[in-house]
Design an enzyme around this catalytic site. Structure first.
Site: not given
Ligand code: GLY
Ligand code: MN
Ligand code: MN
Length: 433
Positions: A37, A239, A256, A267, A346, A350, A357, A380, A384, A401, A403
């Site tokens: 439970d 990730h 991050d 974020d 990337h 976003h 996101h 961001e 790399y 990175r 952000e």
């Molecule tokens: N933390 C997820 C991104 O930066 O998109």
């Molecule tokens: Mn992020």
């Molecule tokens: Mn992000």
């Protein structure tokens, strides 16, 4: 704090769009059992939260624009002292009417009996089609029940996805929402700065993560996603969430991480040297990403396109990669042939809101979308570098990175996360204590 009038206004605005003859249904998230439970942490469905403010499972919002006996109905759990002893307090039906400004409230266990009848006379039923196949089936089941029960009653002939209408609304943040987002950003910023201050050679990624979580939780905020605390080469896994390795003494640490306040996410990414001092090669690469980030933020303004800040970041990163000797030829050719993507794979941002996101279309009629006042985006950029032979040794196994969370205005962009140190000098100073 989002006021209850605002939730009421959101529902009214949605009903104005769906119009008379329509019915809107939006379900809460479901509790998910982990074993026995024990449950996974419950997080309310963002669409449901946006329209109700209720953080309980087992609830359904029904909107019936123009219905005389009440337009805004909520099905939810009744108060039950026996259950509440085990699971904690429930809002209950009376307070759903008073605190959540619902026109009426019904016990959730009566849903299957009541809902088909509410469909009578409705032409269009709006819900988040495809989000949860089990719920899709229930909606069809209710309509079939109505058809079986009352001859001649067909119920809504059209089942329409609510996604576009609702998510367009969520894309532009109100002043109440912005207040919550500033608060989330401020707490997440404090946590990131704390991680910077605490970080020392000899620590494990997990210890740094614990500093972040401590700072979020002492403010009553859960993380808005699984944090990435990535020392050295782990930063190359975009990730990375294991967060359990010793930090490299002379390497960089990429974090991050963010928290959510009343459902609104922050974020943030920062990258800093475990030792507190950037090596010359680390600094060279860092300065490129920083320049890209700062220039990209300048493009986050009313009337710029969503792609503009990404394109600006790519320009600066590509020039930087040429300056480092990692790419040759012109910036244009490298961009045209997407050669920069070996080091920057990337996008630069976003939407940000109740979801990290966040919802909302990035393109309108095939064209990149124009930024509007009170949209919130992340910016961001990163670089790399793997450990391939053609990369100078001093740059290998580095992932960087940076952000920030940025509100679109007609003038200067508002950087919600501006209090976290970002320049080389500021980072080194904070880390010196
Ligand atoms: N933390 C997820 C991104 O930066 O998109
Ligand atoms: Mn992020
Ligand atoms: Mn992000």
């Amino acid at each position: 704090m989002i006021r209850s009038e605002e939730f009421h206004t959101r529902r009214k605005r949605l009903m104005a769009e769906t119009g008379p003859g329509s019915m809107v249904v939006v379900a809460s998230a479901r509790e998910v059992l982990r074993n026995g439970d024990s449950h996974y942490p419950f997080r309310q469905d963002s669409d449901f939260l946006y329209l109700t403010g209720l953080t309980e499972p087992e609830a359904l919002l029904v909107l019936l624009p123009g219905r005389e006996q009440g337009e805004q109905l909520l099905f939810l759990r009744e108060c039950d002292p026996e259950r509440e002893r085990w699971d904690g307090p429930r809002l209950g039906l009376d307070r759903a009417r008073s605190d959540l400004s619902m026109d009426d409230a019904f016990p959730i266990q009566d849903l299957d009996d009541i809902l088909p009848g509410l469909m009578e006379g409705c032409e269009r039923l709006y819900h988040l089609v495809g989000k949860d196949p089990t719920f899709d089936q229930r909606v069809l089941g209710w309509r079939n029940q109505l058809r079986a029960r009352s001859k001649g009653q067909k119920g809504p002939g059209e089942i329409v996805s609510l996604e576009h209408l609702l998510h367009e609304q969520r894309l532009i943040k109100s002043s109440d929402e912005l207040r919550s987002m500033r608060r989330a950003a401020g707490i997440a910023a404090g946590a990131m700065t704390r991680a910077m201050r605490t970080c020392r050679p000899g620590m494990n990624e997990a210890e740094v993560q614990a500093e972040l979580i401590h700072e979020y939780q002492r403010h009553g905020c859960p993380p808005s996603y699984l944090p990435i605390v990535a020392g050295g080469a782990n930063a190359l896994v975009l990730h990375y969430i294991a967060n359990d390795q010793p930090l490299p003494d002379d390497g960089l640490l990429l974090i991050d991480a963010g928290c959510e306040y009343q459902g609104y996410a922050a974020d943030i990414s920062r990258t800093f040297p475990v030792s507190g001092r950037f090596s010359p090669a680390q600094r060279d690469a860092y300065e490129i990403v920083l320049a890209a980030e700062q220039a990209a933020i300048e493009c986050v303004r009313v009337g710029e396109s969503f792609d503009a800040f990404h394109e600006t970041a790519v320009q600066i990163l590509t020039q930087g990669l040429i300056d480092l000797g990692l790419l040759s030829g012109s910036v244009e050719d490298n961009i045209e042939q997407e050669l920069y993507r070996r080091f920057y794979m990337h996008k630069t941002g976003h939407w940000l809101g109740l979801d990290v996101h966040d919802v909302g279309d990035y393109r309108v009629e095939g064209e990149t979308r124009q930024l509007e006042r009170n949209m919130v985006v992340t910016v961001e950029p990163g670089l790399y570098f793997g450990d391939e032979d053609d990369i100078p040794e001093a740059l290998r196994n580095i992932g960087i990175r940076i952000e920030d969370d940025v509100r679109v205005t007609a003038a200067e962009p508002e950087i919600l996360t501006r209090s976290v140190p970002k320049t080389v000098a500021d980072i080194e100073q904070v880390m010196r204590g």
